[in-house]
Design a protein around this motif. Sequence first.
Motif, PDB file in Angstrom:
ATOM      1  N   GLU A  11       0.840  -1.203   0.000  1.00 40.85           N
ATOM      2  CA  GLU A  11       0.000   0.000   0.000  1.00 40.85           C
ATOM      3  C   GLU A  11       0.877   1.257   0.000  1.00 40.85           C
ATOM      4  O   GLU A  11       0.619   2.206  -0.757  1.00 40.85           O
ATOM      5  CB  GLU A  11      -0.911   0.015   1.233  1.00 40.85           C
ATOM      6  N   ARG A  12       1.902   1.259   0.835  1.00 40.10           N
ATOM      7  CA  ARG A  12       2.772   2.425   0.929  1.00 40.10           C
ATOM      8  C   ARG A  12       3.465   2.706  -0.400  1.00 40.10           C
ATOM      9  O   ARG A  12       3.628   3.873  -0.800  1.00 40.10           O
ATOM     10  CB  ARG A  12       3.824   2.200   2.022  1.00 40.10           C
ATOM     11  N   LEU A  13       3.815   1.657  -1.123  1.00 38.98           N
ATOM     12  CA  LEU A  13       4.582   1.808  -2.353  1.00 38.98           C
ATOM     13  C   LEU A  13       3.710   2.075  -3.573  1.00 38.98           C
ATOM     14  O   LEU A  13       4.169   2.710  -4.534  1.00 38.98           O
ATOM     15  CB  LEU A  13       5.429   0.549  -2.605  1.00 38.98           C
ATOM     16  N   THR A  14       2.489   1.565  -3.582  1.00 34.40           N
ATOM     17  CA  THR A  14       1.686   1.586  -4.811  1.00 34.40           C
ATOM     18  C   THR A  14       0.481   2.504  -4.779  1.00 34.40           C
ATOM     19  O   THR A  14       0.031   2.972  -5.836  1.00 34.40           O
ATOM     20  CB  THR A  14       1.198   0.167  -5.166  1.00 34.40           C
ATOM     21  N   LEU A  15      -0.084   2.786  -3.602  1.00 34.02           N
ATOM     22  CA  LEU A  15      -1.282   3.625  -3.558  1.00 34.02           C
ATOM     23  C   LEU A  15      -0.917   5.092  -3.720  1.00 34.02           C
ATOM     24  O   LEU A  15       0.194   5.524  -3.413  1.00 34.02           O
ATOM     25  CB  LEU A  15      -2.053   3.414  -2.252  1.00 34.02           C
ATOM     26  N   ALA A  16      -1.883   5.867  -4.207  1.00 36.13           N
ATOM     27  CA  ALA A  16      -1.682   7.306  -4.383  1.00 36.13           C
ATOM     28  C   ALA A  16      -1.469   7.979  -3.032  1.00 36.13           C
ATOM     29  O   ALA A  16      -1.887   7.460  -1.984  1.00 36.13           O
ATOM     30  CB  ALA A  16      -2.898   7.907  -5.086  1.00 36.13           C
ATOM     31  N   ASN A  17      -0.828   9.136  -3.056  1.00 34.69           N
ATOM     32  CA  ASN A  17      -0.561   9.862  -1.816  1.00 34.69           C
ATOM     33  C   ASN A  17      -1.841  10.212  -1.064  1.00 34.69           C
ATOM     34  O   ASN A  17      -1.855  10.286   0.166  1.00 34.69           O
ATOM     35  CB  ASN A  17       0.229  11.146  -2.113  1.00 34.69           C
ATOM     36  N   TRP A  18      -2.948  10.433  -1.811  1.00 34.66           N
ATOM     37  CA  TRP A  18      -4.185  10.841  -1.161  1.00 34.66           C
ATOM     38  C   TRP A  18      -5.079   9.658  -0.809  1.00 34.66           C
ATOM     39  O   TRP A  18      -6.188   9.834  -0.293  1.00 34.66           O
ATOM     40  CB  TRP A  18      -4.933  11.858  -2.010  1.00 34.66           C
TER      41      TRP A  18
END
Length: 333
Positions: A11-18
């Motif tokens: 999640e930390r690596l692939t999800l958008a910042n928002w």
Amino acid sequence: MTVREQQQERERLTLANWATKSYASRGRQRPMEECPYRTCFQRDRDRIIHSKAFRRLSNKTQVFISPEGDHYRARLTHTLEVAQIARTVARALRLNEDLTEAIALGHDLGHTPFGHAGERALDEVCPFGFRHNEQSLRMIDRIEDLNLTWEVRDGIVCHTGGRKADTPEGRIIHFADRIAYINHDIDDAIRGGLIRAADIPRRLLDSLGDTHGRRIDTMVTAMISYGQQHREIGMDEKTHHEMLELRQFMFDYVYQGTEAQSEEQRAKNMLRSLYEYFVEHPDELPSDYFVLMTQGDPLERVVCDYIACMTDRYSISTYKKLFIPKSWNKIED
């Protein structure tokens, strides 16, 4: 690292910042030992699917009361369509699909039998009022006590009404719910002979699409494009306005004053009678609901809980048991 921790790292690596990250959840109402295999949002999704309230959705009316035919939507099929639309948007915007799905699957858990007719009936008789989104939250917090995360609870209660969900995933459900019910209700209304495709304003068909699938694709594409441009959940003004026009068309020609709702008053009268009966005979409430009163919940609210939890079939069966003489039932048989 546990499987859950590996997923959190993805999640930390692939999800958008928002996007909303599971490892940054605001938590649950009561502490719960972490699952080694599932994130907190995945666990919430599973707890919802295994709940009694979720199973009951298969026997609750969406729009058409007692439809004849196997292809009309029930509350469960509506819920699954909302989840599919919402996950498509979340995936395209690199938001949290697990959170999105959990909210979608739980958003209508508090709905009454007979759809919005049942909701209106309880709202008219209960001194505290009745809103299905608030009842969905009460269902997961008080009646089944699923102890879900703050983000899922917030998305469920905010999927309709004036307050927006705090997370972008929760705000997706507000739009996905409308996209789903507008389009599948058109499909069911045409199947039921209430309207024809030709009755829909031609300019809306030309712009949004002349089939069920094309209209959904247009609206979903509008959400994705808006999110990519603005890092927020919404639609361009033109598509949003046309979607609301289509919704108003359904209110004018299907939801209000048509054959589709010819049984609404009977359904409302039946639920009012059940409400009045159990307020007068609280000792006949099932033990699970009677316990709520011993814990301080008002009788009127608990009676609403009981009726809201009923399926269409169970409410009819209970009404017959309480108000129809047994000899009459034998004559009907």
